[in-house]
Design an enzyme around this catalytic site. Structure first.
Site, PDB file in Angstrom:
ATOM      1  N   GLU A 214      92.156 140.401 105.345  1.00 62.12           N
ATOM      2  CA  GLU A 214      93.069 141.477 104.965  1.00 62.12           C
ATOM      3  C   GLU A 214      94.220 140.956 104.100  1.00 62.12           C
ATOM      4  O   GLU A 214      94.610 141.592 103.117  1.00 62.12           O
ATOM      5  CB  GLU A 214      93.632 142.164 106.222  1.00 62.12           C
ATOM      6  CG  GLU A 214      92.579 142.791 107.096  1.00 62.12           C
ATOM      7  CD  GLU A 214      92.106 141.881 108.214  1.00 62.12           C
ATOM      8  OE1 GLU A 214      91.857 142.380 109.321  1.00 62.12           O
ATOM      9  OE2 GLU A 214      91.974 140.651 107.977  1.00 62.12           O
TER      10      GLU A 214
ATOM     11  N   ALA B 186      53.077 119.604 112.730  1.00 63.52           N
ATOM     12  CA  ALA B 186      52.654 118.329 112.141  1.00 63.52           C
ATOM     13  C   ALA B 186      51.178 118.118 112.450  1.00 63.52           C
ATOM     14  O   ALA B 186      50.606 118.761 113.341  1.00 63.52           O
ATOM     15  CB  ALA B 186      53.479 117.175 112.701  1.00 63.52           C
TER      16      ALA B 186
ATOM     17  N   ARG C 266      71.502 120.787 100.791  1.00 62.23           N
ATOM     18  CA  ARG C 266      71.213 120.270  99.460  1.00 62.23           C
ATOM     19  C   ARG C 266      70.991 121.402  98.467  1.00 62.23           C
ATOM     20  O   ARG C 266      70.109 121.342  97.612  1.00 62.23           O
ATOM     21  CB  ARG C 266      69.999 119.336  99.514  1.00 62.23           C
ATOM     22  CG  ARG C 266      70.254 118.091 100.335  1.00 62.23           C
ATOM     23  CD  ARG C 266      69.145 117.066 100.232  1.00 62.23           C
ATOM     24  NE  ARG C 266      67.914 117.473 100.864  1.00 62.23           N
ATOM     25  CZ  ARG C 266      67.656 117.308 102.168  1.00 62.23           C
ATOM     26  NH1 ARG C 266      68.569 116.779 102.953  1.00 62.23           N
ATOM     27  NH2 ARG C 266      66.503 117.698 102.666  1.00 62.23           N
TER      28      ARG C 266
ATOM     29  N   GLU D 215      66.782 122.552 115.020  1.00 62.66           N
ATOM     30  CA  GLU D 215      65.710 122.336 114.047  1.00 62.66           C
ATOM     31  C   GLU D 215      64.497 121.575 114.583  1.00 62.66           C
ATOM     32  O   GLU D 215      63.448 121.611 113.964  1.00 62.66           O
ATOM     33  CB  GLU D 215      66.255 121.619 112.806  1.00 62.66           C
ATOM     34  CG  GLU D 215      67.036 122.522 111.884  1.00 62.66           C
ATOM     35  CD  GLU D 215      66.902 122.108 110.423  1.00 62.66           C
ATOM     36  OE1 GLU D 215      66.114 121.202 110.116  1.00 62.66           O
ATOM     37  OE2 GLU D 215      67.602 122.709 109.594  1.00 62.66           O
TER      38      GLU D 215
END
Length: 314
Positions: free
Chosen positions: A46, A157, A202, A246
């Site tokens: 504000e 994986a 990145r 992650e």
């Protein structure tokens, strides 16, 4: 209000313990002031918008994503007082402020100055934009997002551990944007040792928004990393309202078992791996019924050849 909320997102991950607020001031169908909470929490949205609007604020309508603060701070004046003295005619507010120093008092100050107020416009959207601040105020803990990047058959994986890269560059760029909106990013000891991840942002222009790094382990943490002995330890870290988890499978399962995950980001690449490493470890479910009714989809989008599905906790 949608435009004010878009402004608010600029501050997500940079304002804790203050909320990421957006403010838009409109007069005669023209934008005369824009503001969003700045890094570190000041100036408030504000105050920034009113400085930009100047005298044009008189008689205008201000759209604010959170009830203007009513308490005086050493770092700046109360926003409710600033709006009251600016001459704005109307203030539209998405959400009330759960902070007991303001809760209801900000609106009362505006009304005492003869300013028309409306509460609730865009409230559901505002809940998501300010989820970290609201979760911290309501429960004492941060808002936790679990990110999973998998194949179609749920692998992170190959059986040999190869995981770079399952998803494409568009998904990875989006994940870096998610990092930029968090104060803390967490991985497990296995991921730390196998990948030596930088966990930085990145994206051009956002490199300075890399979050703090933490590792979930019963051992020790490398220099510059925060040690989490258990998932619940994230609640004790100051100025952290948004946490991104992650990896890997054990860490994901640990946060889910602790019932700390508020949001899921599922990036899925159009590949099949077969025998490989699971995305999530054992959750300790004894009955399939325990898995139902916990998540609702809120967004889906195509990122190159990958698909992103976003879920929030029910």
């Amino acid at each position: 209000m949608g435009a004010a909320l878009a402004l608010a997102t600029r501050g997500v991950g940079r304002t804790a313990p203050n909320p990421p607020v957006g403010c838009l001031i409109i007069k005669e169908d023209k934008v005369v002031g824009r503001g969003w909470t700045q890094p570190g929490g000041r100036p408030h949205a504000e105050a920034m918008a009113l400085v930009q609007a100047g005298d044009a604020a008189r008689g205008a309508t201000a759209y604010v994503t959170l009830e203007p603060c009513a308490h005086v701070s050493e770092r700046g004046p109360a926003c409710a007082e600033l709006l009251a003295s600016s001459g704005v005619a109307r203030v539209v507010i998405a959400l009330g402020d759960p902070d007991p120093r303001t809760d209801g008092a900000g609106i009362a100050r505006l009304q005492a100055a003869g300013i028309e107020t409306r509460l609730g416009a865009g409230g559901a959207h505002a809940e998501r934009v300010m989820a970290g601040f609201l979760k911290r105020r309501r429960t004492g803990g941060p808002h936790v997002t679990l990110k999973l990047a998998t194949s179609l058959d749920g692998r992170i994986a190959t059986a040999g551990g190869q995981s770079r890269w399952i998803t494409g560059p568009e998904s990875r760029a989006h994940a870096h944007l998610e990092r930029a909106r968090c104060e803390l990013i967490v991985v497990g000891r296995g991921t730390l040792e196998a990948d030596d991840p930088g966990l930085d942002v990145r994206l051009p222009g956002l490199e300075d928004r890399s979050p703090q790094r933490a590792v979930l382990t019963t051992g020790t943490a490398p220099d510059g990393w925060i040690l989490l002995a258990k998932p619940e330890d994230v609640s004790a870290i100051e100025k952290v309202d948004h946490v991104l988890v992650e990896g890997g499978a054990g860490t994901a399962a640990a946060f889910l078992r602790a019932d700390l995950v508020d949001r899921l980001l599922l990036y899925r690449a159009p590949i099949l791996i077969g025998t490989g490493r699971d995305a999530i470890g054992d959750l300790g479910l004894s009955n399939l019924s325990e898995a139902h009714g916990r998540w609702r989809p809120i967004d889906t989008r195509q990122l190159g050849s990958d698909r992103l599905d976003v879920y929030e906790r029910i």
